[in-house]
Write a protein that holds these residues in place. Structure first.
Motif, PDB file in Angstrom:
ATOM      1  N   TYR A 191     -56.416  57.480  79.675  1.00  0.00           N
ATOM      2  CA  TYR A 191     -57.556  56.629  79.362  1.00  0.00           C
ATOM      3  C   TYR A 191     -58.844  57.443  79.215  1.00  0.00           C
ATOM      4  CZ  TYR A 191     -54.843  52.503  80.832  1.00  0.00           C
ATOM      5  OH  TYR A 191     -53.902  51.520  80.940  1.00  0.00           O
ATOM      6  N   VAL A 192     -59.712  57.000  78.319  1.00  0.00           N
ATOM      7  CA  VAL A 192     -61.106  57.455  78.294  1.00  0.00           C
ATOM      8  C   VAL A 192     -61.906  56.254  78.791  1.00  0.00           C
ATOM      9  CG1 VAL A 192     -62.940  58.521  76.941  1.00  0.00           C
ATOM     10  CG2 VAL A 192     -60.543  58.868  76.272  1.00  0.00           C
ATOM     11  N   LEU A 193     -61.968  56.106  80.106  1.00  0.00           N
ATOM     12  CA  LEU A 193     -62.459  54.861  80.696  1.00  0.00           C
ATOM     13  C   LEU A 193     -63.919  54.579  80.359  1.00  0.00           C
ATOM     14  CD1 LEU A 193     -60.729  54.956  84.196  1.00  0.00           C
ATOM     15  CD2 LEU A 193     -60.154  53.496  82.240  1.00  0.00           C
ATOM     16  N   ASN A 194     -64.727  55.633  80.221  1.00  0.00           N
ATOM     17  CA  ASN A 194     -66.143  55.392  79.907  1.00  0.00           C
ATOM     18  C   ASN A 194     -66.348  54.930  78.468  1.00  0.00           C
ATOM     19  OD1 ASN A 194     -65.423  58.058  79.040  1.00  0.00           O
ATOM     20  ND2 ASN A 194     -67.584  58.509  78.759  1.00  0.00           N
ATOM     21  N   LEU A 195     -65.280  54.980  77.658  1.00  0.00           N
ATOM     22  CA  LEU A 195     -65.354  54.485  76.278  1.00  0.00           C
ATOM     23  C   LEU A 195     -64.476  53.252  76.069  1.00  0.00           C
ATOM     24  CD1 LEU A 195     -65.403  57.830  74.263  1.00  0.00           C
ATOM     25  CD2 LEU A 195     -67.333  56.430  75.012  1.00  0.00           C
ATOM     26  N   CYS A 196     -64.090  52.613  77.163  1.00  0.00           N
ATOM     27  CA  CYS A 196     -63.462  51.287  77.098  1.00  0.00           C
ATOM     28  C   CYS A 196     -64.568  50.256  77.328  1.00  0.00           C
ATOM     29  CB  CYS A 196     -62.368  51.156  78.152  1.00  0.00           C
ATOM     30  SG  CYS A 196     -60.967  52.282  77.894  1.00  0.00           S
ATOM     31  N   ALA A 197     -64.488  49.127  76.651  1.00  0.00           N
ATOM     32  CA  ALA A 197     -65.633  48.216  76.701  1.00  0.00           C
ATOM     33  C   ALA A 197     -65.225  46.783  76.381  1.00  0.00           C
ATOM     34  CB  ALA A 197     -66.703  48.676  75.708  1.00  0.00           C
ATOM     35  N   ILE A 198     -66.100  45.873  76.785  1.00  0.00           N
ATOM     36  CA  ILE A 198     -66.070  44.472  76.340  1.00  0.00           C
ATOM     37  C   ILE A 198     -67.411  44.192  75.681  1.00  0.00           C
ATOM     38  CG2 ILE A 198     -65.853  42.050  76.996  1.00  0.00           C
ATOM     39  CD1 ILE A 198     -64.366  42.896  79.486  1.00  0.00           C
ATOM     40  N   GLU A 199     -67.375  43.527  74.547  1.00  0.00           N
ATOM     41  CA  GLU A 199     -68.636  43.184  73.878  1.00  0.00           C
ATOM     42  C   GLU A 199     -68.392  42.031  72.908  1.00  0.00           C
ATOM     43  OE1 GLU A 199     -71.983  45.378  71.130  1.00  0.00           O
ATOM     44  OE2 GLU A 199     -71.070  46.471  72.785  1.00  0.00           O
TER      45      GLU A 199
ATOM     46  N   TYR B 108     -62.230  46.611  73.841  1.00  0.00           N
ATOM     47  CA  TYR B 108     -62.048  47.925  73.223  1.00  0.00           C
ATOM     48  C   TYR B 108     -61.355  48.845  74.231  1.00  0.00           C
ATOM     49  CZ  TYR B 108     -65.722  46.121  70.111  1.00  0.00           C
ATOM     50  OH  TYR B 108     -66.467  45.352  69.251  1.00  0.00           O
ATOM     51  N   LEU B 109     -60.130  49.258  73.913  1.00  0.00           N
ATOM     52  CA  LEU B 109     -59.339  50.127  74.776  1.00  0.00           C
ATOM     53  C   LEU B 109     -59.238  51.502  74.105  1.00  0.00           C
ATOM     54  CD1 LEU B 109     -55.927  49.175  76.456  1.00  0.00           C
ATOM     55  CD2 LEU B 109     -56.442  51.473  75.658  1.00  0.00           C
ATOM     56  N   THR B 110     -59.804  52.518  74.757  1.00  0.00           N
ATOM     57  CA  THR B 110     -59.848  53.857  74.183  1.00  0.00           C
ATOM     58  C   THR B 110     -59.054  54.817  75.053  1.00  0.00           C
ATOM     59  OG1 THR B 110     -62.093  53.344  73.401  1.00  0.00           O
ATOM     60  CG2 THR B 110     -61.376  55.643  73.277  1.00  0.00           C
ATOM     61  N   TYR B 111     -58.136  55.564  74.428  1.00  0.00           N
ATOM     62  CA  TYR B 111     -57.388  56.558  75.197  1.00  0.00           C
ATOM     63  C   TYR B 111     -57.028  57.741  74.310  1.00  0.00           C
ATOM     64  CZ  TYR B 111     -52.950  54.578  73.324  1.00  0.00           C
ATOM     65  OH  TYR B 111     -51.928  54.140  72.518  1.00  0.00           O
ATOM     66  N   PHE B 112     -56.739  58.877  74.967  1.00  0.00           N
ATOM     67  CA  PHE B 112     -56.537  60.130  74.258  1.00  0.00           C
ATOM     68  C   PHE B 112     -55.162  60.691  74.555  1.00  0.00           C
ATOM     69  CE2 PHE B 112     -56.961  64.774  73.749  1.00  0.00           C
ATOM     70  CZ  PHE B 112     -57.452  64.828  72.450  1.00  0.00           C
ATOM     71  N   GLY B 113     -54.513  61.198  73.517  1.00  0.00           N
ATOM     72  CA  GLY B 113     -53.220  61.848  73.678  1.00  0.00           C
ATOM     73  C   GLY B 113     -53.330  63.328  73.371  1.00  0.00           C
ATOM     74  N   ASP B 114     -52.979  64.163  74.334  1.00  0.00           N
ATOM     75  CA  ASP B 114     -53.011  65.602  74.132  1.00  0.00           C
ATOM     76  C   ASP B 114     -51.889  66.000  73.175  1.00  0.00           C
ATOM     77  OD1 ASP B 114     -53.717  68.275  74.398  1.00  0.00           O
ATOM     78  OD2 ASP B 114     -54.157  68.058  76.530  1.00  0.00           O
ATOM     79  N   SER B 115     -51.607  67.280  73.050  1.00  0.00           N
ATOM     80  CA  SER B 115     -50.637  67.731  72.056  1.00  0.00           C
ATOM     81  C   SER B 115     -49.640  68.699  72.666  1.00  0.00           C
ATOM     82  CB  SER B 115     -51.365  68.416  70.898  1.00  0.00           C
ATOM     83  OG  SER B 115     -50.462  69.038  70.016  1.00  0.00           O
ATOM     84  N   ASP B 116     -48.469  68.738  72.053  1.00  0.00           N
ATOM     85  CA  ASP B 116     -47.462  69.723  72.446  1.00  0.00           C
ATOM     86  C   ASP B 116     -47.686  71.054  71.734  1.00  0.00           C
ATOM     87  OD1 ASP B 116     -46.794  69.094  69.866  1.00  0.00           O
ATOM     88  OD2 ASP B 116     -44.795  68.337  70.320  1.00  0.00           O
ATOM     89  N   GLY B 117     -48.787  71.148  71.008  1.00  0.00           N
ATOM     90  CA  GLY B 117     -49.114  72.371  70.287  1.00  0.00           C
ATOM     91  C   GLY B 117     -48.690  72.353  68.837  1.00  0.00           C
ATOM     92  N   LEU B 118     -47.917  71.357  68.442  1.00  0.00           N
ATOM     93  CA  LEU B 118     -47.434  71.256  67.063  1.00  0.00           C
ATOM     94  C   LEU B 118     -48.165  70.165  66.288  1.00  0.00           C
ATOM     95  CD1 LEU B 118     -43.597  71.582  67.725  1.00  0.00           C
ATOM     96  CD2 LEU B 118     -45.178  73.383  67.002  1.00  0.00           C
TER      97      LEU B 118
ATOM     98  N   SER C  98     -66.630  49.868  67.286  1.00  0.00           N
ATOM     99  CA  SER C  98     -65.443  50.704  67.412  1.00  0.00           C
ATOM    100  C   SER C  98     -65.749  52.140  66.995  1.00  0.00           C
ATOM    101  CB  SER C  98     -64.309  50.128  66.549  1.00  0.00           C
ATOM    102  OG  SER C  98     -63.186  50.982  66.540  1.00  0.00           O
ATOM    103  N   LYS C  99     -66.392  52.305  65.845  1.00  0.00           N
ATOM    104  CA  LYS C  99     -66.712  53.645  65.362  1.00  0.00           C
ATOM    105  C   LYS C  99     -67.721  54.339  66.273  1.00  0.00           C
ATOM    106  CE  LYS C  99     -65.608  53.599  60.450  1.00  0.00           C
ATOM    107  NZ  LYS C  99     -66.103  53.922  59.096  1.00  0.00           N
ATOM    108  N   TYR C 100     -68.639  53.573  66.829  1.00  0.00           N
ATOM    109  CA  TYR C 100     -69.622  54.153  67.744  1.00  0.00           C
ATOM    110  C   TYR C 100     -68.932  54.773  68.953  1.00  0.00           C
ATOM    111  CZ  TYR C 100     -73.179  54.433  71.372  1.00  0.00           C
ATOM    112  OH  TYR C 100     -73.990  54.882  72.388  1.00  0.00           O
ATOM    113  N   LEU C 101     -67.976  54.056  69.534  1.00  0.00           N
ATOM    114  CA  LEU C 101     -67.255  54.572  70.699  1.00  0.00           C
ATOM    115  C   LEU C 101     -66.469  55.829  70.333  1.00  0.00           C
ATOM    116  CD1 LEU C 101     -65.960  51.184  72.163  1.00  0.00           C
ATOM    117  CD2 LEU C 101     -67.751  52.639  73.141  1.00  0.00           C
ATOM    118  N   MET C 102     -65.836  55.821  69.174  1.00  0.00           N
ATOM    119  CA  MET C 102     -65.080  56.989  68.735  1.00  0.00           C
ATOM    120  C   MET C 102     -66.004  58.181  68.480  1.00  0.00           C
ATOM    121  SD  MET C 102     -62.383  55.068  66.185  1.00  0.00           S
ATOM    122  CE  MET C 102     -61.431  56.535  65.788  1.00  0.00           C
TER     123      MET C 102
END
Length: 266
Positions: free
Chosen positions: A163-171, A182-192, A253-257
């Motif tokens: 989760y990116v909790l500080n970028l989750c919101a209700i509005e 608005y539910l915002t979360y990040f997925g890391d990578s396996d390098g590929l 949505s774009k603002y949070l991103m």
């Protein structure tokens, strides 16, 4: 031009609209509750802070909306299935896994031992396998709730969602009297593959008979921005539902991103 129109005739209407807007805003509140404020959340909502902990793990955050369309809780839970950390020394690394039963870190079989290493540890990295759950609950009288949305992501160990909790919101960005989630979360990578910032937006459009509709936006971050031979570049994609959202919701949505991009590059 607007300014050339008969402003005097418009003043009563403007004042009336302003009064209505203030009245609408006064009936709407949005509050954030971290675990330290669990008691305050229960007092305000009548609901327990730990939402079905036996099934969905630890509650990390609740955002609560109260308004004319109802009272809603946006709940973020996590179950950590496994956790491994790598402690780097100058001449090697020690791998440890977390023993949830004994609540201790245990050196992995086949790993170097700390006693094999010289000097102090240089760095520590932790890899967790998590199961993410989120819920939109519509509060009911008597300390009850209806689960309107259940979100889950078990992306481990493909891209390690978090989760990116500080970028989750209700509005209520479009001012229709009904909130968006608005539910915002990040997925890391396996390098590929590229790293992914995902945002799910739940809305209640009038033509959906009060059902919550899911929309999705994704920002792709290159694994190595400094590698000129890497064909990946930062880019964003939006699904069909997102493209049909009200412009004000898209802007939110774009603002949070964008806030994530400003902090993490792209």
């Amino acid at each position: 031009m607007v300014y050339s129109q008969r402003l005097a005739a418009l003043f009563p209407a403007v004042l009336l609209l302003g009064t209505n807007a203030i009245a609408q805003q006064s009936k709407t509140t949005i509050a954030s509750y971290l675990p330290a404020k669990a008691a305050a959340y229960t007092q305000a909502s009548g609901l327990p802070y730990a939402y079905k902990a036996d099934q969905y793990g630890t509650t990390e955050l609740i955002l609560r909306y109260t308004g004319t369309s109802g009272n809603f809780s946006f709940v973020f839970n996590r179950i950590t299935v496994s956790s491994t950390r790598y402690i780097d020394y100058k001449d090697g690394a020690v791998a440890e896994r977390y023993d949830f039963t004994n609540r201790k870190w245990v050196v992995e079989e086949g790993s170097h031992q700390h006693s094999d290493m010289k000097g102090k540890a240089i760095d520590t990295s932790i890899m967790r396998e998590d199961r993410l759950y989120a819920f939109v609950l519509q509060e009911q009288p008597g300390g009850q709730s209806i689960e309107r949305v259940q979100f889950k992501d078990f992306g481990n160990v493909v891209y390690w969602p978090d989760y990116v909790l500080n970028l989750c919101a209700i509005e209520d960005a479009d001012k229709d009297g009904k909130p968006e989630f608005y539910l915002t979360y990040f997925g890391d990578s396996d390098g590929l593959d590229a790293k992914e910032l995902k945002q799910i937006v739940y809305t209640m459009p009038a033509n959906a008979q009060d059902k919550l509709v899911k929309s999705k936006a994704t920002a792709y971050y290159p694994v190595d921005i400094g590698d000129e031979t890497d064909p990946q570049t930062y880019h964003e994609t939006f699904d069909h539902n997102w493209k049909a959202l009200h412009r004000a919701i898209q802007q939110k949505s774009k603002y949070l991103m964008l806030q994530y991009k400003k902090k993490n590059g792209g």
